[in-house]
Write an enzyme that holds these catalytic residues in place. Sequence first.
Site, short mmCIF file in Angstrom:
data_model
loop_
_atom_site.label_atom_id
_atom_site.label_comp_id
_atom_site.label_asym_id
_atom_site.label_seq_id
_atom_site.Cartn_x
_atom_site.Cartn_y
_atom_site.Cartn_z
N THR A 154 28.14 33.23 42.13
CA THR A 154 28.99 34.27 41.34
C THR A 154 30.57 33.88 41.11
O THR A 154 30.94 32.80 42.06
CB THR A 154 29.00 35.53 42.20
OG1 THR A 154 29.82 36.57 41.46
CG2 THR A 154 30.03 35.63 43.53
N CYS A 179 38.07 41.03 44.37
CA CYS A 179 36.34 41.34 44.61
C CYS A 179 36.12 40.47 45.76
O CYS A 179 36.49 39.47 46.09
CB CYS A 179 35.40 41.05 43.51
SG CYS A 179 36.02 41.88 41.91
N HIS A 192 28.49 40.92 44.62
CA HIS A 192 29.79 40.82 44.14
C HIS A 192 30.42 42.29 43.87
O HIS A 192 30.31 42.86 42.86
CB HIS A 192 29.83 40.15 42.70
CG HIS A 192 31.03 39.94 42.00
ND1 HIS A 192 31.33 38.70 41.40
CD2 HIS A 192 32.29 40.55 42.09
CE1 HIS A 192 32.62 38.60 40.97
NE2 HIS A 192 33.20 39.74 41.34
#
Lengths: 165, 213
Positions: free
Chosen positions: A26, A32, A49
């Site tokens: 990711t 995040c 994520h």
Amino acid sequence: MTKMIQMIKVGIADLKVTKSSEKLRTSGLGSCVGIVLYDGSLQAAGMAHIMLPDSSLARKGEFNRSKYADTAIEDLFIKLRRAGADSFRLKAKIAGGAQMFQFTPASEMMRIGPRNVEAVTKKLTSLRIPIEAQDVGGQSGRTIEFNPLTSNLHIKTVNKEEIII
Amino acid sequence: MTFSDQFSDVQLDVLKEVGNIGAGHAATALSHLLERKIEMFVPSVQLADFDEVVELSGSAEEVVVSVFLKIEGDAPGGMFFILPPVQAERFVRIMTGDDSFTIHHSDSMEIGVSALKELGNILSGSYLTALADFTQLTLYPSVPSLNIDMAGAILSFGLLELSVVSDQGIVIETCLRDPSDETKESVEGHFFLFPDPDSYGTLFKALGVSAYD
């Protein structure tokens, strides 16, 4: 002949599980958090994520469960169990949760990175999943890649050497 | 009905006009600052998935120079001015007269950062002033924050307020280009405006469009 190792891309507020040699990746984690749950002996792993700490923040009935720490971790746990993972062997590695912007006075949204990390840690603890390694906080974005064969999490940041946890 | 389905074509056109006015003034300000011609592209308003939003200026992992400011007042939100590092260097070189400036070289970094912050201040200030005049709303900008980092890590922050009600973002995007740079075709600066979810009603009302139609 070398076999190409496939890469599975995990988007924002997204979740993927693999039970093969495919790597999970990711990109551009800021506030995040990237969460990896894995069963090393089965070489099964899942990556999420997440953007926000808790699904109680959702302002409408239906929501994307992969967006919130609590629901994403529940789903990762269930999917890995279904893939044959032993819940006692499951371990976690996490990265992200930076505070990208410094504003005063700091609002709750400004502190979203640390809050995400707290929520992830709390949820994993409640499921008795140990956090084997983590690279969280700071002020930089991260791109992460997990290799289920080695259980290594590779972390890239701008202007720094890649680290492996 | 999802959050992003509720917008009519008229409303999207109004949002486009918001981008047009803001960026138009910012382009003029930039043109004065650099003493050269700056072109502005027709703005776009897009409904996009989060992944698409963070990839609008390149890939999520691509390093960008970003000036971000929070908008407070009647219609809170966030605004980004995003530049590729090469273009940020060009602007700083023009502003400071230091042709050796690079954003990775620490000696000249301090002056460069001040110059970039000033650039961001002027551009975002003129964008927001135009927006406030046009809508007759009271909008206060925060002190801009300068970041050099991955596009995804930066732009995803603009999606946070929206993300509690929607899985799609509305991006009001305008691009600027320096026509004297003949070396490439690419667009050289992007404005992204992210009104908070509750601000859309306020913006539509201020511009005489029904919030619900």
